[in-house]
Scaffold this motif. Sequence first.
Motif, PDB file in Angstrom:
ATOM      1  N   GLY A 128      61.299 -99.123 -84.193  1.00 36.45           N
ATOM      2  CA  GLY A 128      59.958 -99.351 -83.667  1.00 36.45           C
ATOM      3  C   GLY A 128      59.334 -98.093 -83.115  1.00 36.45           C
ATOM      4  N   PHE A 156      58.391-101.992 -90.612  1.00 39.25           N
ATOM      5  CA  PHE A 156      58.412-103.299 -89.949  1.00 39.25           C
ATOM      6  C   PHE A 156      58.903-104.385 -90.901  1.00 39.25           C
ATOM      7  N   ALA A 215      52.427 -96.886 -81.013  1.00 36.13           N
ATOM      8  CA  ALA A 215      51.256 -96.468 -81.794  1.00 36.13           C
ATOM      9  C   ALA A 215      50.068 -96.119 -80.905  1.00 36.13           C
ATOM     10  N   PHE A 222      58.860 -95.087 -86.121  1.00 35.71           N
ATOM     11  CA  PHE A 222      57.797 -95.281 -87.101  1.00 35.71           C
ATOM     12  C   PHE A 222      56.476 -95.686 -86.460  1.00 35.71           C
ATOM     13  N   GLY A 223      56.493 -95.985 -85.171  1.00 37.88           N
ATOM     14  CA  GLY A 223      55.251 -96.333 -84.500  1.00 37.88           C
ATOM     15  C   GLY A 223      54.562 -95.154 -83.852  1.00 37.88           C
ATOM     16  N   GLU A 224      55.348 -94.195 -83.351  1.00 37.05           N
ATOM     17  CA  GLU A 224      54.756 -93.113 -82.582  1.00 37.05           C
ATOM     18  C   GLU A 224      53.900 -92.172 -83.422  1.00 37.05           C
ATOM     19  N   ASP A 225      54.182 -92.056 -84.720  1.00 40.22           N
ATOM     20  CA  ASP A 225      53.387 -91.146 -85.555  1.00 40.22           C
ATOM     21  C   ASP A 225      51.964 -91.654 -85.775  1.00 40.22           C
ATOM     22  N   ILE A 226      51.717 -92.922 -85.481  1.00 38.44           N
ATOM     23  CA  ILE A 226      50.349 -93.434 -85.586  1.00 38.44           C
ATOM     24  C   ILE A 226      49.499 -92.891 -84.445  1.00 38.44           C
ATOM     25  N   GLN A 236      56.609-101.093 -81.810  1.00 38.57           N
ATOM     26  CA  GLN A 236      55.758-100.327 -82.722  1.00 38.57           C
ATOM     27  C   GLN A 236      54.325-100.246 -82.203  1.00 38.57           C
ATOM     28  N   THR A 252      53.597 -96.381 -93.664  1.00 39.35           N
ATOM     29  CA  THR A 252      55.035 -96.212 -93.418  1.00 39.35           C
ATOM     30  C   THR A 252      55.505 -97.139 -92.306  1.00 39.35           C
ATOM     31  N   ALA A 253      54.696 -97.252 -91.259  1.00 34.38           N
ATOM     32  CA  ALA A 253      55.062 -98.130 -90.147  1.00 34.38           C
ATOM     33  C   ALA A 253      55.113 -99.593 -90.595  1.00 34.38           C
ATOM     34  N   ALA A 304      50.302 -92.509 -91.507  1.00 34.76           N
ATOM     35  CA  ALA A 304      51.569 -93.020 -90.972  1.00 34.76           C
ATOM     36  C   ALA A 304      51.564 -94.539 -90.885  1.00 34.76           C
TER      37      ALA A 304
END
Length: 222
Positions: A159, A204, A108, A162-166, A104, A199-200, A196
Amino acid sequence: MHYVPLLGILVVVAGFALRLNPMLVVTASAFVTGLLAGMGPVEVIKTFGKAFNDNRIIAIVWIVLPVIGMLERYGLQQRARAVILGFRRATAGRLLVLYLLYRQFTAAIGLHSTAGHPQTVRPLVAPMALAAAEKQHGALDEDTEEEVKAMAAATDNVGLFFGEDIFFAIGSIVLIQATLATYRIELTPLQLAVWAIPTAIAAFLIHGLRLLLLDRRLGAKR
């Protein structure tokens, strides 16, 4: 005449029916389609080259795969298992929670290619998780081994997703921004990235709990 280039589809059908090499079939189909569309041979080849150059980042994975294969041949998975066996309190769930945090965090900040199924999960994370599970709970049956492997793969998916949208400079953020704009909701990529984060965090916590429950299930099967 506008439908003539579609005859290239017949090349695909015939090639697959004859069980020819799929890459050669698709290449031949594209070449035929270009010629039927009025392009010359040189122009078709130039189009191939431009498409490859524009999407060259996709080809990087094919460079990684032979390297991973060679490392596995010389005992990468065995060394990964040996490392985990040296940690007394290591468990499959705890190991995967740490990997989830790493995945994540790196996603991010835009480092999406530092991990993944072919280069990390299969040769490293899954064998280490299996070694930790066997150390804590003894020999595993086939179904349990597959469950641990599946959780390792799922951890990478959660990971990354939900991490890449940050990271605001990514295609998914642009897609979300464009979709909201059609409903007259104007948001900047940075605003979307900030929202985001909750949500991340939730992803987690939820998946981390699933991983810890995995340890409990493995203990119950012992």
